[in-house]
Scaffold this active site. Structure first.
Site, mmCIF file in Angstrom:
data_model
loop_
_atom_site.group_PDB
_atom_site.id
_atom_site.type_symbol
_atom_site.label_atom_id
_atom_site.label_comp_id
_atom_site.label_asym_id
_atom_site.label_seq_id
_atom_site.Cartn_x
_atom_site.Cartn_y
_atom_site.Cartn_z
ATOM 1 N N ARG A 186 -9.481 -12.570 0.967
ATOM 2 C CA ARG A 186 -10.097 -13.778 0.391
ATOM 3 C C ARG A 186 -9.227 -14.994 0.643
ATOM 4 N NH1 ARG A 186 -10.171 -10.707 -5.117
ATOM 5 N NH2 ARG A 186 -10.349 -9.103 -3.525
ATOM 6 N N LYS A 232 0.861 -1.184 0.000
ATOM 7 C CA LYS A 232 0.000 0.000 0.000
ATOM 8 C C LYS A 232 0.899 1.236 0.000
ATOM 9 C CE LYS A 232 -3.703 -2.239 2.625
ATOM 10 N NZ LYS A 232 -4.751 -2.211 1.605
#
Length: 270
Positions: free
Chosen positions: A201, A126
């Site tokens: 996920r 990020k």
């Protein structure tokens, strides 16, 4: 009639309000705790202490890396870069709640929570200010823990719960998961890694597979009780892109046909 509330009804309302607040407080205290105070192991400890002695709920934790590698390989590989520091190792927490009135149970809910105690994005780092607030990427798992605790405190009679909470720190290091890797899931499905910042996920997929296995096993033994699997996650960028700064309930085909997403959305507005 003087309009007063019967004492037993008032007691039930107070008990319910107290239970909800106790569960909410557990979720908030963990979820908004900073990443050094609320490591995966410390989250597990907070949940264990919160449910200790509460009737109807049981606690289990899995910390052995070999077991996690075998049972939850996607979680294991997502967390690989955190192995250099034992305090940030991943763990799995399981909570089981059973109704005190088995004959009244209407459904069995399987809840899977995303518990990323800090999300750097991994190798898909990020950038800019995007990493700020990533200690809250565990709020899905924390919310499930709080919900399970509240359910047990009110001694809900119409539901059984099975909760799997996957805690990890999505770190960066020499052994980090890499884009272009192929990892085999618990269900035997090959997963091509495109973006290591899609760790949510990864940590939830194997627990969902386990829940499905358990439902199938129950069906094979003649248990026809309705069952459903829900996942809970926070700080999901694509939800913000699709819905704005709101919560979202997203159903697959069977869940949409059964109205599960609508029920959940309406309950959240109550």
């Amino acid at each position: 009639m003087d309009g007063s509330v019967p004492a037993d009804e008032l007691d039930r309302a107070v008990q319910r309000a107290s239970a909800i607040e106790t569960g909410r407080r557990l979720a908030v205290d963990m979820g908004y705790g900073d990443a050094q105070r609320m490591t995966p192991y410390n989250c597990a400890l907070a949940i264990r202490d919160a449910v200790k002695g509460v009737s109807g709920i049981t606690y289990e934790e899995i910390k052995d890396l070999d077991v996690i590698k075998r049972e939850y390989p996607l979680l294991y590989n997502s967390a690989r870069a955190s192995f250099s520091e034992p305090s940030t190792w991943p763990c799995v927490v399981k909570l089981e709640y059973r109704s005190p009135a088995p004959a009244e149970v209407q459904e069995h809910l399987y809840l899977v929570g995303k518990g990323v105690t800090y999300d750097t994005g991994g190798i898909t780092l990020k950038i800019g200010a995007a990493m700020r607030g990533m200690s809250r990427d565990k709020l899905g798992a924390c919310g499930v823990a709080g919900f399970a605790l509240a359910t047990a405190l009110v001694q809900e009679r119409r539901v059984n719960l099975s909760c799997i909470l996957a805690f990890e720190r999505n770190s960066i290091g020499p052994n980090a998961l890499l884009p272009d890797e192929v990892v085999v899931s618990r269900a035997g499905v090959r997963v091509l890694i495109n973006d290591t910042d899609a760790e949510g996920r990864l940590v939830m997929t194997d627990p969902v597979a386990e829940c499905r296995e358990r439902i199938m096993a129950a069906r094979a033994q003649g248990d026809s009780k309705p069952a459903a699997i829900y996942t809970a996650a926070t700080l999901t960028g694509h939800v913000i892109r699709a819905y704005g700064w709101y919560g979202a309930t997203v159903a697959n085909g069977p869940a949409r046909k059964g109205g599960f997403d609508r029920r959940l959305a309406v309950s959240g507005l109550a």
